[in-house]
Design a protein around this motif. Structure first.
Motif, PDB file in Angstrom:
ATOM      1  N   SER A  91      -6.922   7.387   4.282  1.00 30.83           N
ATOM      2  CA  SER A  91      -5.475   7.314   4.068  1.00 30.83           C
ATOM      3  C   SER A  91      -4.828   8.666   4.350  1.00 30.83           C
ATOM      4  O   SER A  91      -4.869   9.573   3.519  1.00 30.83           O
ATOM      5  N   VAL A  93      -1.755   9.076   4.444  1.00 35.61           N
ATOM      6  CA  VAL A  93      -0.586   9.142   3.567  1.00 35.61           C
ATOM      7  C   VAL A  93      -0.953   9.774   2.229  1.00 35.61           C
ATOM      8  O   VAL A  93      -0.227  10.630   1.714  1.00 35.61           O
ATOM      9  N   GLU A  94      -2.070   9.375   1.655  1.00 35.74           N
ATOM     10  CA  GLU A  94      -2.497   9.952   0.375  1.00 35.74           C
ATOM     11  C   GLU A  94      -2.796  11.440   0.521  1.00 35.74           C
ATOM     12  O   GLU A  94      -2.453  12.245  -0.348  1.00 35.74           O
ATOM     13  N   ASP A 145      -5.588   6.345  -7.519  1.00 37.17           N
ATOM     14  CA  ASP A 145      -5.343   7.342  -6.476  1.00 37.17           C
ATOM     15  C   ASP A 145      -5.134   8.733  -7.052  1.00 37.17           C
ATOM     16  O   ASP A 145      -5.755   9.697  -6.623  1.00 37.17           O
ATOM     17  N   ILE A 163      -0.588   4.850  -4.418  1.00 41.40           N
ATOM     18  CA  ILE A 163       0.114   4.744  -3.143  1.00 41.40           C
ATOM     19  C   ILE A 163      -0.215   3.380  -2.550  1.00 41.40           C
ATOM     20  O   ILE A 163      -1.362   3.114  -2.173  1.00 41.40           O
ATOM     21  N   ASP A 164       0.768   2.496  -2.495  1.00 44.80           N
ATOM     22  CA  ASP A 164       0.538   1.110  -2.091  1.00 44.80           C
ATOM     23  C   ASP A 164       0.747   0.908  -0.594  1.00 44.80           C
ATOM     24  O   ASP A 164       1.859   1.059  -0.086  1.00 44.80           O
ATOM     25  N   GLY A 165      -0.326   0.542   0.075  1.00 39.15           N
ATOM     26  CA  GLY A 165      -0.258   0.121   1.469  1.00 39.15           C
ATOM     27  C   GLY A 165      -0.440  -1.377   1.564  1.00 39.15           C
ATOM     28  O   GLY A 165      -0.494  -2.079   0.543  1.00 39.15           O
ATOM     29  N   ARG A 208       3.776   3.079   0.567  1.00 38.60           N
ATOM     30  CA  ARG A 208       3.272   3.950   1.627  1.00 38.60           C
ATOM     31  C   ARG A 208       4.351   4.259   2.659  1.00 38.60           C
ATOM     32  O   ARG A 208       4.418   5.375   3.196  1.00 38.60           O
ATOM     33  N   SER A 209       5.214   3.290   2.929  1.00 39.04           N
ATOM     34  CA  SER A 209       6.252   3.494   3.952  1.00 39.04           C
ATOM     35  C   SER A 209       7.229   4.594   3.554  1.00 39.04           C
ATOM     36  O   SER A 209       7.757   5.305   4.418  1.00 39.04           O
ATOM     37  N   ARG A 212       5.586   7.775   4.501  1.00 39.03           N
ATOM     38  CA  ARG A 212       5.543   7.920   5.958  1.00 39.03           C
ATOM     39  C   ARG A 212       6.880   8.424   6.516  1.00 39.03           C
ATOM     40  O   ARG A 212       6.912   9.171   7.500  1.00 39.03           O
TER      41      ARG A 212
END
Length: 256
Positions: A91, A93-94, A145, A163-165, A208-209, A212
């Motif tokens: 990830s 993002v994380e 996380d 962090i939700d994907g 997550r968005s 990003r």
């Protein structure tokens, strides 16, 4: 008193307690296979709680001596590198989320007076017990996380950040290379949240968005400002580092 484990054992197994001793001053010295531990016995978990005495002494000397700051690197860089390696390697993002938090913490150290914020601890086991028969099959392992604890956030509750994907609410189909809504998977995460809240945790889920969008900013300063603003929006303007001049300080090259 509660003990949290964090890190990566290097295999898909539960951490094991290797030894437990009590020091002369009354502290417990615990060692676990493949992971580290932090004892939750006060209102905050700070970066300095995650390092040894020698590193704390280096920090004290560095923070109180301008010559040390000019001649030596930031004493907690090795800690940040290690914690960064504990973030989910799949990830980006994380890892970015952790790096941005670290950059804000580093700026606090360069502020006047110097400040050090709470630790953001990655890959934390919050449902670990020393005896396997004490663990519920439906509740283990509950690795989250990030974990954070600071008096300014939710009245000092221990806070879990997820962090939700797409994998939190959908299944990936290798054949079609697309995601499909997964109601049972989503329900599992809801049950997990309820369990954690019953244990007294504050659970924060971040899309997550949203992270990003910050990642896609064109320059470091803008990323830093957007992240700081986003953080304070999520936590209702409970800023925990004072006197940070985001416009004038650019030390993000110190990030892991």
């Amino acid at each position: 008193m509660r003990v949290f484990l964090y890190g990566r054992p290097g295999c898909f197994c539960q951490p094991a307690l290797e030894h437990l001793t009590q020091t002369p001053d009354g502290h417990l010295d615990m060692k676990f296979s493949g992971v580290k531990s932090v004892i939750l016995a006060k209102e905050d978990i700070r970066w300095l709680d995650l390092v040894d005495d020698a590193t704390r002494q280096k920090w004290s000397l560095w923070i109180n001596n301008s010559d040390e700051r000019e001649q030596h690197e930031y004493p907690l860089n090795n800690l940040f590198d290690e914690l960064h390696s504990f973030c989910n390697e799949k990830s980006d993002v994380e890892r970015f989320f952790f790096n941005m938090f670290v950059s804000i913490s580093i700026e606090g150290a360069f502020s006047e007076p110097p400040a050090i914020g709470p630790a953001l601890v990655p890959n934390v086991y919050v449902n670990w017990y020393s005896k396997p028969n004490e663990r519920s099959k439906k509740e283990e392992p509950y690795i989250v996380d990030f974990l954070l604890k600071h008096k300014s956030i939710e009245s000092g509750k221990t806070t879990i950040i997820e962090i939700d994907g797409p994998s939190h609410y959908a299944k990936y189909n290798e054949r079609t290379k697309s995601y499909k809504v997964d109601e049972e998977g989503y329900a599992l995460h809801c049950r997990k949240d309820l369990f954690l809240k019953r244990q007294g945790f504050n659970v924060i889920r971040i899309g997550r968005s949203d992270i990003r969008k910050i990642m896609n900013c064109s320059n470091k300063i803008e990323k830093k400002k957007r992240f700081y603003g986003f953080w304070n929006e999520v936590f209702e303007n409970t800023a925990f580092i004072e006197a940070i001049e985001l416009e004038n300080v650019d030390i993000t090259d110190l990030m892991p």
